[in-house]
Design a protein around this motif. Structure first.
Motif, PDB file in Angstrom:
ATOM      1  N   LYS A  73      29.036  12.658   8.625  1.00 13.84           N
ATOM      2  CA  LYS A  73      27.925  12.075   9.375  1.00 13.84           C
ATOM      3  C   LYS A  73      26.673  12.901   9.089  1.00 13.84           C
ATOM      4  O   LYS A  73      26.635  14.098   9.370  1.00 13.84           O
ATOM      5  CB  LYS A  73      28.231  12.081  10.870  1.00 13.84           C
ATOM      6  N   VAL A 102      22.733  13.683   9.759  1.00 10.64           N
ATOM      7  CA  VAL A 102      21.571  13.537  10.633  1.00 10.64           C
ATOM      8  C   VAL A 102      20.369  14.129   9.903  1.00 10.64           C
ATOM      9  O   VAL A 102      20.438  15.239   9.368  1.00 10.64           O
ATOM     10  CB  VAL A 102      21.771  14.244  11.985  1.00 10.64           C
ATOM     11  N   THR A 128      21.662   9.030  10.488  1.00 10.81           N
ATOM     12  CA  THR A 128      20.722   8.887  11.596  1.00 10.81           C
ATOM     13  C   THR A 128      19.482   9.715  11.309  1.00 10.81           C
ATOM     14  O   THR A 128      19.585  10.881  10.932  1.00 10.81           O
ATOM     15  CB  THR A 128      21.344   9.377  12.917  1.00 10.81           C
ATOM     16  N   ILE A 139      15.907  11.099  13.091  1.00 13.52           N
ATOM     17  CA  ILE A 139      15.287  11.301  14.399  1.00 13.52           C
ATOM     18  C   ILE A 139      13.864  11.795  14.177  1.00 13.52           C
ATOM     19  O   ILE A 139      13.651  12.814  13.511  1.00 13.52           O
ATOM     20  CB  ILE A 139      16.048  12.345  15.237  1.00 13.52           C
ATOM     21  N   LYS A 155      25.248  20.143  16.632  1.00 16.68           N
ATOM     22  CA  LYS A 155      24.644  19.134  17.503  1.00 16.68           C
ATOM     23  C   LYS A 155      23.123  19.276  17.487  1.00 16.68           C
ATOM     24  O   LYS A 155      22.594  20.384  17.573  1.00 16.68           O
ATOM     25  CB  LYS A 155      25.134  19.281  18.948  1.00 16.68           C
ATOM     26  N   LYS A 183      19.667  13.422  24.861  1.00 22.62           N
ATOM     27  CA  LYS A 183      20.783  13.007  24.011  1.00 22.62           C
ATOM     28  C   LYS A 183      21.143  14.105  23.009  1.00 22.62           C
ATOM     29  O   LYS A 183      20.328  14.942  22.659  1.00 22.62           O
ATOM     30  CB  LYS A 183      20.422  11.726  23.262  1.00 22.62           C
ATOM     31  N   GLU A 184      22.400  14.059  22.573  1.00 20.50           N
ATOM     32  CA  GLU A 184      22.876  14.953  21.528  1.00 20.50           C
ATOM     33  C   GLU A 184      23.423  14.129  20.377  1.00 20.50           C
ATOM     34  O   GLU A 184      24.108  13.128  20.589  1.00 20.50           O
ATOM     35  CB  GLU A 184      23.973  15.882  22.073  1.00 20.50           C
ATOM     36  N   HIS A 185      23.121  14.541  19.150  1.00 20.00           N
ATOM     37  CA  HIS A 185      23.573  13.840  17.961  1.00 20.00           C
ATOM     38  C   HIS A 185      24.442  14.786  17.136  1.00 20.00           C
ATOM     39  O   HIS A 185      23.971  15.817  16.650  1.00 20.00           O
ATOM     40  CB  HIS A 185      22.375  13.366  17.125  1.00 20.00           C
ATOM     41  N   ASP A 186      25.712  14.428  16.988  1.00 15.32           N
ATOM     42  CA  ASP A 186      26.632  15.230  16.189  1.00 15.32           C
ATOM     43  C   ASP A 186      26.367  15.015  14.706  1.00 15.32           C
ATOM     44  O   ASP A 186      25.938  13.931  14.287  1.00 15.32           O
ATOM     45  CB  ASP A 186      28.078  14.843  16.493  1.00 15.32           C
ATOM     46  N   TYR A 187      26.656  16.038  13.920  1.00 11.51           N
ATOM     47  CA  TYR A 187      26.519  15.905  12.468  1.00 11.51           C
ATOM     48  C   TYR A 187      27.588  16.717  11.756  1.00 11.51           C
ATOM     49  O   TYR A 187      28.149  17.672  12.316  1.00 11.51           O
ATOM     50  CB  TYR A 187      25.131  16.365  12.010  1.00 11.51           C
TER      51      TYR A 187
END
Length: 571
Positions: free
Chosen positions: A133, A135, A160, A162, A215, A222-226
């Motif tokens: 994944k 980010v 993703t 951001i 993260k 919000k938190e986005h895992d990578y």
């Protein structure tokens, strides 16, 4: 379904390796292809660069089978049409060439000839467990290069982005050069493109990163895992710290995002005649001044140098750029220092004039400041994992990996990287060029998707300063002590046409050209291979366009670049 099309007026092909020929396609209105011979094989391609439409007939063909755009340095692989260097995003169609029955034919589809590019279309499923994944923090040139190259290279995990801006990726170069305010005219792709490609563009502000937990944390909570992280947050345009010019009065602007251009144009209006003061005589300031002057506004430029852009281009080339803008009505105040901005007497809360330290007062309906940027790395200042450089940039290695942190890369305006182009010798530099950021993104994408090592690239940029200026190389690493100018720099008759070679000792470290295509592109390709002539050779009359560009790349003269793979059949 593929069919054969005859090329008008050709009975045979008589090209040597490295030569090219444009040909019309019979039966298709305005249908053309470019024939190119490399390694004893003739290929047919769409004839124009997919970036801004430059004629590739005027481009440079190299011994290793690349053709490079004469305008902005985009490069394509002749045997496949694939993109190898930014700033082009879409590849070219390639057609088989047949010589038979007393004529020359190409094999392909009529739509491929008409559309002039191989438009990328992805249908990506990103739901499998255990996938990588990615980010990307930011949505500028570096992010654009990375996300598109990831998909092109076959990466099928979630992507993703951001960023604080609430729109999809845009061609930011059009903001300062043309002050375009319509998103549809600056956006690279449609919203559907990103949806189909499985790329989620999130509008939010990143506040911190947990590098151990992988993260990304945002202002919204919000938190986005990578599994892989690309930092591509670019720069933040500076305001001067003086009263009236630090954002404390209305109608004082910087130019970085789409809404900046929209605010400037709203204040300027469409009828012309506004009094505009541009602070800063480097590239952004000069481009904005040129654009507003062409719209019949009364533009004054304030600069600290004796000539515009002197630190980068030198006094003589700067003088050419100044003269071109003066012909467009721009007034200059050079060797000048700004004291402050003053409020308008008629319009309270708005700028009314700019005061210089020598006592000069310039009336202003609006002010645009082009005084540089700072790396946008506030979200890293409290990090225990990243130690920022003195200018708040991020130090990376030749692969643009952040030192000491696994699976994290930094690209674009925030990245300080070892420069190994001419005169570089691995010295850390930070280069604020659109083309460089995009190529960094492509390189990182290749590393993530395939683990491949990159090819070389030489920094390229361009500027609209009354005439198109093109530039390659870099002088920050070594500086320059001499400029060798060949051609005409007199702008009085509008026929200025020259090449400027920036030299450190006997080595050419950068090249600028105006109305001299493809000298810049040829220089970049020669630099990439360590084959650029010396200053002493140029002074003896060597013409670089008469030098064949060899196949080999001299690694010591290179910085890393995305290595374009052959196009997957689904494209």
């Amino acid at each position: 379904m593929a069919q054969e099309f005859k090329l008008k007026g050709l009975t045979s092909i008589d090209l040597k390796n490295g030569q090219k020929q444009e040909a019309e396609v019979e039966g298709i209105e305005n249908g053309k292809v470019l024939l190119v011979k490399v390694e004893d094989q003739v290929h047919a391609l769409n004839p124009n660069c997919t970036h801004y439409g430059a004629p590739l007939m005027k481009g440079v063909v190299t011994g290793d089978g690349r053709i490079t755009c004469p305008w902005h340095g985009a490069c394509f692989k002749v045997s496949t049409g694939d993109v190898e260097d930014a700033p082009a995003l879409d590849p070219l169609h390639r057609f088989d060439v047949l010589v038979k029955d007393g004529g020359v034919f190409i094999k392909g589809q009529e739509s491929q000839i008409k559309e002039g590019r191989r438009t990328l279309k992805f249908k990506t499923k990103t739901q499998s467990k255990g996938q990588e994944k990615v980010v990307i923090v930011g949505r500028g040139a570096g992010a654009t290069g990375a996300m598109e190259a990831l998909r092109y290279e076959g990466f099928d995990g979630p992507i993703t982005t951001i960023a604080t801006e609430d729109y999809r990726p845009i061609d930011r170069t059009k903001l300062s050069k043309a002050l375009i305010t319509d998103l549809s005219k600056v956006a690279w792709r449609s919203e559907e493109f990103y949806k189909d490609a499985g790329i989620e563009n999130v509008t939010d502000n990143v506040t911190s990163i947990d590098f151990d937990g992988k993260k990304v944390k945002t202002e919204s909570g919000k938190e986005h895992d990578y599994t892989k992280l690309i930092l591509a947050t670019g720069g933040i345009a500076k305001f001067l710290p003086m009263p009236g010019l630090k954002g404390d009065l209305e109608n004082v602007f910087v130019i970085r995002q789409l809404n900046d251009a929209q605010k400037i144009m709203s204040a300027a209006g469409s009828e012309g005649g506004k009094k505009v003061v541009v602070i800063g005589s480097s590239f952004i300031g000069m481009e904005v001044a040129n654009c507003l002057a062409s719209q019949k506004h009364k533009v004054h430029v304030i600069g600290m140098e004796s000539q515009p852009m002197e630190n980068v281009l030198g006094a003589e080339v700067g003088k050419v750029c100044k003269a071109l803008l003066e012909k467009n009505g721009v007034k200059f105040h050079l060797n000048a220092s700004v004291d402050k901005g003053a409020e308008s007497e008629k319009n309270k809360g708005k700028i009314g004039k700019v005061l210089l330290k020598d006592g000069t007062e310039l009336e202003a309906d609006l002010v645009v400041e082009g005084v540089g940027i700072r790396p946008s790395t506030d979200y890293l200042k409290d990090s225990k994992s990243v130690q920022l450089e003195k200018d708040n940039s991020v130090s990376v290695d030749e692969s643009f990996a952040v030192k000491g942190i696994k699976d994290v890369f930094a690209i674009g305006d925030i990245a300080t990287y070892p420069y190994n182009g001419p005169g570089g010798n691995g010295k850390p530099v930070r280069i604020e060029h659109w083309d460089v950021a995009q190529n960094m993104g492509r390189s990182v994408a290749s590393t993530i998707a395939k683990g491949t090592k990159g090819k070389s690239f030489i920094p390229v940029f361009w500027s609209a300063v009354g005439s198109q200026l093109r530039y390659c190389g870099n002088t920050m690493a070594s500086g320059y002590d001499d400029v060798v100018i060949q051609g005409e720099t007199d702008t009085s008759d509008g026929k200025q046409s020259f090449v400027a070679y920036y030299c450190s000792g006997d080595e050419v470290v950068a090249v600028a050209s105006m109305m001299k295509d493809p000298y810049m592109t040829q220089s970049a390709e020669l630099m990439r291979r360590g084959k650029m002539p010396k200053k002493s050779e140029l002074k003896k009359g060597v013409d670089i366009t008469e030098i064949s560009v060899p196949a080999g790349v001299k690694r010591a003269q290179a910085v890393r670049l995305y290595a374009a793979a052959e196009s997957p059949s689904k494209h």
